[in-house]
Design a protein around this motif. Sequence first.
Motif: not given
Length: 167
Positions: A89-91, A95-99, A133-137
């Motif tokens: 996670w860059l924030g 945390a870990y994340s994926w795209s 953590k995942l982020s989305t528009e």
Amino acid sequence: MSNMDLHRKMEALPKKLFCGGRVSIRPIADDDDLWYATVECRLLPGQEDYVNPAGFSIGRAYLHPEQNYPCVILNESGRRIGYIVFREWLGEGKAYSWSYYLDQDSQGQGYGKAAANLAAKLLKAAGPDVPVKLSTEQDNRKAQRLYQDIGFRRSDEMDGDDLVFIL
């Protein structure tokens, strides 16, 4: 080196964990995988606004290999159908994340949900105590529904203008 070294943790997982029935995930292993992820895998019109291009994510993985794990997604017959990069996670916070995204010809068939479930399982195996953590528009309702369907909840955190979901 990163505190969490996601790449090393993903490499240490048993290979059988990367198979999830309808889909499997494998690290980009050769020129064919790289070509597929960066050139052949196409999104539907308008979807480009919701994801980073594979070339950008693979470039980030090249610059920070210990924090990224770029892979292809395969269907049950072993055909490439998408691309995913696992990353730290860059924030704020650890945390870990994926795209990820699926090729336009493989969308609407349940592969996206299967890949997201498998991705969550893999990251939890790599770091059982590390949140995902995942982020989305804000207007990407389809991704938001998917994340909630597989057990993520919307958090109060924001990633710039993007909503953040946590598992």
